[in-house]
Design an enzyme around this catalytic site. Structure first.
Site, short mmCIF file in Angstrom:
data_model
loop_
_atom_site.label_atom_id
_atom_site.label_comp_id
_atom_site.label_asym_id
_atom_site.label_seq_id
_atom_site.Cartn_x
_atom_site.Cartn_y
_atom_site.Cartn_z
N CYS A 284 14.80 -2.23 21.34
CA CYS A 284 14.20 -3.38 22.25
C CYS A 284 14.12 -4.67 21.46
O CYS A 284 13.78 -5.76 22.02
CB CYS A 284 12.86 -2.64 22.84
SG CYS A 284 11.56 -2.81 21.58
N ARG B 116 0.92 -1.14 -0.01
CA ARG B 116 -0.19 0.06 0.02
C ARG B 116 0.90 1.32 0.06
O ARG B 116 0.54 2.21 -0.61
CB ARG B 116 -0.77 -0.11 1.17
CG ARG B 116 -2.22 -0.03 0.79
CD ARG B 116 -3.15 0.12 2.27
NE ARG B 116 -3.88 1.37 2.11
CZ ARG B 116 -4.23 2.02 3.17
NH1 ARG B 116 -4.25 1.22 4.27
NH2 ARG B 116 -5.05 3.10 3.20
N GLN C 73 -8.40 11.97 8.01
CA GLN C 73 -8.44 10.58 8.46
C GLN C 73 -7.47 9.93 7.65
O GLN C 73 -6.97 8.52 7.83
CB GLN C 73 -9.62 9.83 8.62
CG GLN C 73 -10.73 10.40 9.44
CD GLN C 73 -12.02 9.67 9.48
OE1 GLN C 73 -12.36 8.67 9.71
NE2 GLN C 73 -12.69 10.65 8.65
N GLU D 157 -22.22 10.83 -1.97
CA GLU D 157 -23.17 9.99 -1.43
C GLU D 157 -24.03 10.75 -0.07
O GLU D 157 -22.78 11.14 0.67
CB GLU D 157 -23.06 8.46 -1.11
CG GLU D 157 -22.93 7.59 -2.44
CD GLU D 157 -22.21 6.55 -2.30
OE1 GLU D 157 -22.49 5.76 -1.30
OE2 GLU D 157 -21.64 5.94 -3.23
N HIS E 41 -4.98 9.68 11.86
CA HIS E 41 -4.59 7.96 11.86
C HIS E 41 -3.12 7.74 11.38
O HIS E 41 -2.83 6.73 10.99
CB HIS E 41 -5.59 7.53 10.98
CG HIS E 41 -6.95 7.56 11.32
ND1 HIS E 41 -8.17 7.29 10.73
CD2 HIS E 41 -7.59 7.85 12.51
CE1 HIS E 41 -9.10 7.26 11.44
NE2 HIS E 41 -8.86 7.82 12.60
N THR F 110 -15.76 11.85 3.79
CA THR F 110 -15.90 10.72 4.65
C THR F 110 -17.31 10.34 5.00
O THR F 110 -18.28 10.98 4.89
CB THR F 110 -15.48 11.23 6.20
OG1 THR F 110 -15.36 10.28 7.24
CG2 THR F 110 -16.10 12.47 6.67
N SER F 111 -17.36 8.97 5.60
CA SER F 111 -18.75 8.18 5.47
C SER F 111 -19.16 8.49 7.16
O SER F 111 -20.28 8.26 7.42
CB SER F 111 -18.55 6.66 5.48
OG SER F 111 -17.63 6.47 6.35
N ASN G 246 -19.59 15.01 -0.67
CA ASN G 246 -19.72 13.65 -0.86
C ASN G 246 -20.58 13.26 -2.17
O ASN G 246 -21.79 13.84 -2.43
CB ASN G 246 -20.11 12.89 0.64
CG ASN G 246 -19.67 11.71 0.53
OD1 ASN G 246 -20.06 10.74 -0.32
ND2 ASN G 246 -19.08 11.39 1.85
N ASP H 176 -2.12 9.08 3.88
CA ASP H 176 -1.44 9.02 2.82
C ASP H 176 -0.45 10.13 2.49
O ASP H 176 0.16 10.26 1.35
CB ASP H 176 -2.54 8.79 1.33
CG ASP H 176 -3.35 9.86 1.39
OD1 ASP H 176 -3.07 11.01 1.78
OD2 ASP H 176 -4.45 9.42 0.97
P1 NAD Z 1 -14.71 5.56 4.21
O1 NAD Z 1 -14.28 4.46 3.16
O2 NAD Z 1 -15.73 4.77 5.26
O3 NAD Z 1 -15.71 6.47 3.36
C1 NAD Z 1 -15.41 6.98 2.21
C2 NAD Z 1 -16.41 8.10 1.93
O4 NAD Z 1 -15.97 9.03 0.63
C3 NAD Z 1 -17.67 7.57 1.53
O5 NAD Z 1 -18.89 8.25 2.22
C4 NAD Z 1 -17.98 7.88 -0.13
O6 NAD Z 1 -19.16 8.12 -0.48
C5 NAD Z 1 -17.17 9.21 -0.30
N1 NAD Z 1 -16.44 9.16 -1.38
C6 NAD Z 1 -15.96 8.26 -2.47
N2 NAD Z 1 -15.48 8.93 -3.54
C7 NAD Z 1 -15.51 10.12 -3.22
C8 NAD Z 1 -14.95 11.19 -4.09
N3 NAD Z 1 -14.47 11.04 -5.34
N4 NAD Z 1 -14.93 12.47 -3.69
C9 NAD Z 1 -15.46 12.40 -2.35
N5 NAD Z 1 -16.03 11.52 -1.58
C10 NAD Z 1 -16.01 10.47 -2.06
O7 NAD Z 1 -13.73 6.31 4.70
P2 NAD Z 1 -13.36 7.24 5.81
O8 NAD Z 1 -14.71 7.91 6.53
O9 NAD Z 1 -12.05 8.23 5.81
O10 NAD Z 1 -13.09 6.18 7.27
C11 NAD Z 1 -12.58 5.40 7.28
C12 NAD Z 1 -10.97 5.13 7.41
O11 NAD Z 1 -10.23 4.84 6.14
C13 NAD Z 1 -10.05 5.85 8.12
O12 NAD Z 1 -9.73 5.15 9.33
C14 NAD Z 1 -8.79 6.25 7.35
O13 NAD Z 1 -7.80 6.22 7.93
C15 NAD Z 1 -8.81 5.08 6.42
N6 NAD Z 1 -8.33 5.26 4.90
C16 NAD Z 1 -7.57 6.11 4.58
C17 NAD Z 1 -7.06 5.92 3.18
C18 NAD Z 1 -6.27 6.98 2.76
O14 NAD Z 1 -5.11 7.43 3.57
N7 NAD Z 1 -6.26 7.43 1.39
C19 NAD Z 1 -7.69 5.11 2.22
C20 NAD Z 1 -8.46 4.11 2.72
C21 NAD Z 1 -8.88 4.30 4.16
ZN ZN Z 2 11.51 -0.56 20.42
#
Ligand code: NAD
Ligand code: ZN
Length: 252
Positions: free
Chosen positions: A157, A72, A103, A223, A121, A195-196, A221, A106
């Site tokens: 360690c 990743r 969150q 959705e 995160h 974010t969802s 978003n 990357d």
């Molecule tokens: P999630 O996957 O739960 O939700 C993603 C949200 O993004 C959804 O509501 C979706 O409808 C929306 N979405 C999809 N495409 C989109 C776009 N093009 N533009 C705007 N919105 C869009 O993600 P979350 O709420 O961030 O929570 C979950 C966890 O995912 C976190 O803990 C995070 O650390 C982790 N995560 C991070 C990455 C990254 O660093 N890029 C990738 C995957 C997951």
């Molecule tokens: Zn250590």
């Protein structure tokens, strides 16, 4: 999303004195990084989170988890910030305070030029000692560690090295969460992108901002999600589609 909704969001943002931008996995989707919960193409459709993203999974199978994160990490190194990341960075030239609370692990906001980014995160580019033997986090430079074992071991360690990301069943970095909470209480506008709203405690920040701070909430978003019902304005569409248009209106 209508042109008048977009204009209203731009007007609110232009007047903001303390803006907090909350971003989730959807923010990076147009950079080619899959979201967690996307039922059809998200990475959890192919992998069970319990198998890769918990400390227990790492203890059971450190090599598998390490290699999954390394794959990743390489994918993220090759990804580029998109127009939406650059649009958020550009807001700093027009508004007195812009803080990004993400969150995402990357690092794309910083790569796009945002200067104040709270990574709730962690960051997948960094590694730390699994035992955090020198304090939390005990960051390690893996290029300097002996490579005869996978994962490599902490030189202090002997515990395994691991990615500096927050796994399920783990606490968020205390300082980052505290600062995010304080900023949300003080914010006049919260811009929520991709974010969802189901992963806690990050998902509680907009509630805090609205209920105790009286902030105006804007949700971008494609959705409806858990946060949409409490938002003052829902801009339906993608980060890469909407944010550049918004930044353009704010700067004009
Ligand atoms: P999630 O996957 O739960 O939700 C993603 C949200 O993004 C959804 O509501 C979706 O409808 C929306 N979405 C999809 N495409 C989109 C776009 N093009 N533009 C705007 N919105 C869009 O993600 P979350 O709420 O961030 O929570 C979950 C966890 O995912 C976190 O803990 C995070 O650390 C982790 N995560 C991070 C990455 C990254 O660093 N890029 C990738 C995957 C997951
Ligand atoms: Zn250590």
């Amino acid at each position: 999303m209508s042109a008048s909704q977009l204009q209203r969001a731009a007007d609110v943002l232009r007047r903001s004195k303390h803006l907090v931008v909350l971003t989730g996995a959807g923010m990076s989707k147009e950079s080619g990084i899959p979201t967690f919960r996307d039922a059809f193409e998200g990475m959890w459709a192919r992998f069970d989170p319990e198998e890769v993203a918990t400390p227990q999974a790492f203890q059971r199978n450190p090599r598998m988890v390490w290699e999954w994160y390394e794959a990743r990490r390489l994918q993220i190194i090759q990804a580029q910030p998109h127009a939406g990341h650059y649009a958020l960075a550009a807001l700093e030239a027009h508004l007195p305070q812009v803080v990004i609370v993400t969150q995402n692990i990357d690092g794309l906001h910083k790569r796009a030029g945002s200067t104040d980014v709270i990574e709730l995160h962690g960051n997948i580019m960094q590694h730390k000692c699994f035992a955090d033997c020198q304090g939390d986090p005990t960051l390690l430079n893996i290029a300097e560690l002996p490579q005869d074992e996978i994962p490599p071991r902490c030189p202090h360690c002997g515990a395994y090295a691991r990615p500096n990301v927050v796994w399920f069943n783990e606490f968020l970095p205390v300082g980052a969460l505290e600062r995010a909470r304080e900023l949300c209480l003080r914010a006049d506008v919260i811009l929520i992108v991709g974010t969802s709203g189901v992963v806690q405690p990050a998902a509680s920040l907009p509630y805090l901002a609205k209920q105790y701070g009286g902030a105006f909430l804007i949700d971008i978003n494609p959705e409806h999600n858990e946060i949409t019902p409490m938002c003052d304005l829902f801009l339906q569409g993608t980060a890469g589609g909407i944010l550049p248009r918004l930044a353009e209106l704010i700067s004009s």
